[in-house]
Design an enzyme around this catalytic site. Structure first.
Site, PDB file in Angstrom:
ATOM      1  N   GLY A   1       3.672   1.868   7.707  1.00 56.07           N
ATOM      2  CA  GLY A   1       2.397   2.223   8.322  1.00 56.07           C
ATOM      3  C   GLY A   1       1.984   3.660   8.125  1.00 56.07           C
ATOM      4  O   GLY A   1       0.973   4.093   8.672  1.00 56.07           O
TER       5      GLY A   1
ATOM      6  N   SER B   1       2.145   5.147  -2.176  1.00 58.16           N
ATOM      7  CA  SER B   1       2.402   5.762  -3.474  1.00 58.16           C
ATOM      8  C   SER B   1       3.371   4.951  -4.329  1.00 58.16           C
ATOM      9  O   SER B   1       3.169   4.802  -5.544  1.00 58.16           O
ATOM     10  CB  SER B   1       2.944   7.184  -3.275  1.00 58.16           C
TER      11      SER B   1
ATOM     12  N   GLU C   1      -0.247  -5.345   6.123  1.00 61.97           N
ATOM     13  CA  GLU C   1       1.071  -5.457   5.495  1.00 61.97           C
ATOM     14  C   GLU C   1       1.937  -6.466   6.233  1.00 61.97           C
ATOM     15  O   GLU C   1       2.650  -7.265   5.614  1.00 61.97           O
ATOM     16  CB  GLU C   1       1.747  -4.084   5.466  1.00 61.97           C
TER      17      GLU C   1
ATOM     18  N   ASP D   1       8.517   3.394   4.839  1.00 63.90           N
ATOM     19  CA  ASP D   1       8.694   4.777   5.281  1.00 63.90           C
ATOM     20  C   ASP D   1      10.130   5.030   5.726  1.00 63.90           C
ATOM     21  O   ASP D   1      10.620   6.156   5.632  1.00 63.90           O
ATOM     22  CB  ASP D   1       7.716   5.088   6.410  1.00 63.90           C
TER      23      ASP D   1
ATOM     24  N   THR E   1       0.838  -1.195   0.000  1.00 62.56           N
ATOM     25  CA  THR E   1       0.000   0.000   0.000  1.00 62.56           C
ATOM     26  C   THR E   1       0.872   1.243   0.000  1.00 62.56           C
ATOM     27  O   THR E   1       1.928   1.264   0.638  1.00 62.56           O
ATOM     28  CB  THR E   1      -0.893   0.009   1.250  1.00 62.56           C
TER      29      THR E   1
END
Length: 225
Positions: free
Chosen positions: A99, A34, A107, A88, A32
Site C-alpha cells: 500500500g 516500481s 491489490e 513493502d 502497482t
C-alpha cells in the site's frame, strides 16, 4: 547491485517463472509500484502468449496499455491465473505489508481473485516482524479522524497521507510504531473498524511464492523456507 538492479532482476525472474504457465486464455493480475513497473515493461515481450491483464491501479493500467497489452475489468473475467506484484515488507510466512503506492484495496481484490500470487521484492523488504514500514489503511473520507482514534487504541500512530486520494476515492492513514506479531488477527481487527475500506496487511491471503532479489542472485522462497 543497487536497488533498481535488484528490482529488475526479480522482475526478470518473475517473467521466467510465469512464461511456462501462460496459455492463450490466461488472464494476469498486475500490481502497482516500481518493481511492478519493471515487470510490466518486460511483460511486453510475452504479450502474444496470454489473453489480457487486470491492473490494480489506473497507473498500471496505463502502462500496460502503453505496451499494447489488453486490460480488462475484473468483472469481465472468470478469475485470474496469476497475480504478480511487489511488497513493502514480507516476513518468513510471506505475509506482506502493501500500500505504499496507495493501491492496497485493488491489490487485495486482485490477489483474492488469483489462483497464484507471485510476490517480487528486493532483500531490503524482508523483515523478521512486520511493522517497520508504516501500515497503510484506506478509509472513507468522513471517517478519517474516527478511524485514526481507533487505530491509536491499537498502539499505533496514524499519520494522514496528505494530498493522496486513492483510485476508489479513499484516503490513506499510515500507521507507525506497530510490531505486528499476529498479522492475521490485526488484519481482521482493523478491517472491522467502521469507515475502514481495507488495510495493507496481506496475511489472510499471503503470497504463494516470493522471488527475492539479493546481492548473490534471486532466491525463490515459499512460506517459512
Amino acid at each position: 547491485m543497487n536497488q533498481d538492479q535488484l528490482k529488475l532482476a526479480v522482475a526478470q525472474a518473475a517473467l521466467d517463472y510465469i512464461a511456462p504457465k501462460l496459455a492463450a486464455n490466461s488472464v494476469l493480475g498486475i500490481g502497482t509500484g516500481s518493481t511492478a513497473n519493471f515487470f510490466i515493461d518486460g511483460l511486453a515481450a510475452l504479450k502474444s502468449q496470454f489473453k489480457s491483464a487486470v491492473a490494480s491501479s489506473e497507473a498500471s493500467a496505463k502502462r500496460l496499455r502503453g505496451h499494447g497489452i489488453l486490460v480488462q475489468d475484473l468483472n469481465d473475467t472468470n478469475g485470474l491465473d496469476l497475480y504478480i506484484d511487489g511488497a513493502d515488507e514480507t516476513n518468513a510466512n510471506l505475509e506482506l505489508i502493501k500500500g505504499g503506492g496507495a493501491a492496497l484495496t485493488r491489490e487485495k481484490i486482485v490477489a483474492a481473485a488469483a489462483k497464484e500470487f507471485v510476490c517480487i521484492a528486493d532483500e531490503s523488504k524482508q523483515v523478521e516482524t512486520l511493522g517497520q514500514f508504516p501500515l497503510p489503511v484506506e478509509v472513507i473520507p468522513m471517517a478519517r479522524e474516527y478511524v485514526a482514534r481507533e487505530l491509536s487504541r491499537l498502539g499505533g500512530t496514524p499519520i494522514y497521507r496528505e494530498g493522496v486520494i486513492t483510485d476508489n476515492g479513499g484516503l490513506i492513514l499510515d500507521v507507525e510504531g506497530l510490531s505486528i506479531t499476529a498479522p492475521c488477527e490485526l488484519e481482521r481487527q482493523i478491517n472491522q473498524i467502521t469507515g475502514v475500506i481495507t488495510n495493507g496487511l496481506f496475511a489472510l491471503r499471503p503470497a504463494d511464492i516470493l522471488l527475492l532479489g539479493t546481492a548473490s542472485g534471486v532466491k525463490t522462497l515459499k512460506a517459512s523456507d
